[in-house]
Design an enzyme around this catalytic site. Structure first.
Site, PDB file in Angstrom:
ATOM      1  N   ASP A   8      37.660  26.087  48.743  1.00  0.00           N
ATOM      2  CA  ASP A   8      37.586  24.720  48.233  1.00  0.00           C
ATOM      3  C   ASP A   8      39.012  24.219  47.991  1.00  0.00           C
ATOM      4  O   ASP A   8      39.988  24.868  48.394  1.00  0.00           O
ATOM      5  CB  ASP A   8      36.674  24.633  46.995  1.00  0.00           C
ATOM      6  CG  ASP A   8      37.278  25.270  45.746  1.00  0.00           C
ATOM      7  OD1 ASP A   8      38.396  25.836  45.817  1.00  0.00           O
ATOM      8  OD2 ASP A   8      36.638  25.201  44.682  1.00  0.00           O
ATOM      9  N   CYS A  65      38.315  30.146  45.854  1.00  0.00           N
ATOM     10  CA  CYS A  65      38.173  28.965  45.010  1.00  0.00           C
ATOM     11  C   CYS A  65      39.206  29.103  43.894  1.00  0.00           C
ATOM     12  O   CYS A  65      40.222  29.775  44.076  1.00  0.00           O
ATOM     13  CB  CYS A  65      36.738  28.814  44.490  1.00  0.00           C
ATOM     14  SG  CYS A  65      36.113  30.196  43.511  1.00  0.00           S
ATOM     15  N   THR A  67      38.912  30.594  40.898  1.00  0.00           N
ATOM     16  CA  THR A  67      38.870  31.938  40.304  1.00  0.00           C
ATOM     17  C   THR A  67      38.329  33.011  41.242  1.00  0.00           C
ATOM     18  O   THR A  67      38.477  34.197  40.950  1.00  0.00           O
ATOM     19  CB  THR A  67      37.949  31.931  39.075  1.00  0.00           C
ATOM     20  OG1 THR A  67      36.642  31.513  39.517  1.00  0.00           O
ATOM     21  CG2 THR A  67      38.470  30.996  37.998  1.00  0.00           C
ATOM     22  N   HIS A  98      33.351  51.819  47.621  1.00  0.00           N
ATOM     23  CA  HIS A  98      32.113  52.132  46.894  1.00  0.00           C
ATOM     24  C   HIS A  98      31.028  51.072  47.061  1.00  0.00           C
ATOM     25  O   HIS A  98      29.843  51.395  46.999  1.00  0.00           O
ATOM     26  CB  HIS A  98      32.416  52.303  45.400  1.00  0.00           C
ATOM     27  CG  HIS A  98      33.118  53.596  45.083  1.00  0.00           C
ATOM     28  ND1 HIS A  98      33.258  54.081  43.803  1.00  0.00           N
ATOM     29  CD2 HIS A  98      33.727  54.494  45.889  1.00  0.00           C
ATOM     30  CE1 HIS A  98      33.927  55.230  43.821  1.00  0.00           C
ATOM     31  NE2 HIS A  98      34.234  55.498  45.093  1.00  0.00           N
ATOM     32  N   HIS A 133      27.049  56.327  47.572  1.00  0.00           N
ATOM     33  CA  HIS A 133      27.222  54.872  47.428  1.00  0.00           C
ATOM     34  C   HIS A 133      26.234  54.109  48.316  1.00  0.00           C
ATOM     35  O   HIS A 133      25.764  53.038  47.955  1.00  0.00           O
ATOM     36  CB  HIS A 133      28.663  54.478  47.754  1.00  0.00           C
ATOM     37  CG  HIS A 133      29.665  55.239  46.938  1.00  0.00           C
ATOM     38  ND1 HIS A 133      29.728  55.126  45.574  1.00  0.00           N
ATOM     39  CD2 HIS A 133      30.594  56.157  47.293  1.00  0.00           C
ATOM     40  CE1 HIS A 133      30.682  55.925  45.116  1.00  0.00           C
ATOM     41  NE2 HIS A 133      31.222  56.574  46.139  1.00  0.00           N
TER      42      HIS A 133
END
Ligand code: RB5
Length: 142
Positions: A8, A65, A67, A98, A133
């Site tokens: 964004d 974005c 964050t 993992h 995993h």
């Protein structure tokens, strides 16, 4: 390797940096935008990148974005997507080893370009370890 990327307005500048870096290093990039600094809605970009990865049009995705959090929340709504919001090198490595993350989400307002490149390099060169995993990821898938 083919990478789908989207951002964004808050991730636009970092996206441009990472697109240039990957192309300089021979990585094929599909750039879904945004292509300028004007305000846009991050879920629109999360969706197209996540669908490209889930549908096999790209091997991995990168979403940016402010964050990385909104992008990860949105991308994880698409079946088959394991998007990880990452802001350090250790988490980048573990999200591949993992969690078999197939989309890397970064915060353009959290990490600078140097750290973002280190995170991306680490993330792209780390393989999923499988084993126990894989069993855990299968439980998530179910
Ligand atoms: C845009 O201002 C910001 O909310 C967005 O880039 C993102 O950080 C959301 O998670």
């Amino acid at each position: 390797m083919r990478i789908a990327i989207g951002a964004d307005h808050a991730g636009y500048t970092l996206k441009e940096t990472l697109v240039a870096y990957m192309r300089e290093h021979g990585i094929e990039v599909i750039d879904f935008g945004t292509h300028g600094p004007d305000s846009v809605d991050y879920p629109d970009y999360a969706r197209v990148v996540a669908e490209a990865v889930a549908g096999g049009g790209a091997d991995f995705g990168v979403l940016i974005c402010g964050t990385g959090i909104g992008m990860s929340i949105a991308a994880n709504k698409v079946p088959g997507i394991r998007a990880a919001a990452v802001s350090d090198v250790y988490s980048a490595r573990m999200s591949r080893a993992h969690n078999d993350a197939n989309i890397l989400c970064l915060g353009g307002r959290v990490v600078g370009p140097g750290l973002a490149i280190e995170i991306l390099e680490t993330w792209l060169r780390t393989s999923f370890e499988g084993g126990r995993h894989a069993r855990r990821l299968e439980k998530i898938r179910q």
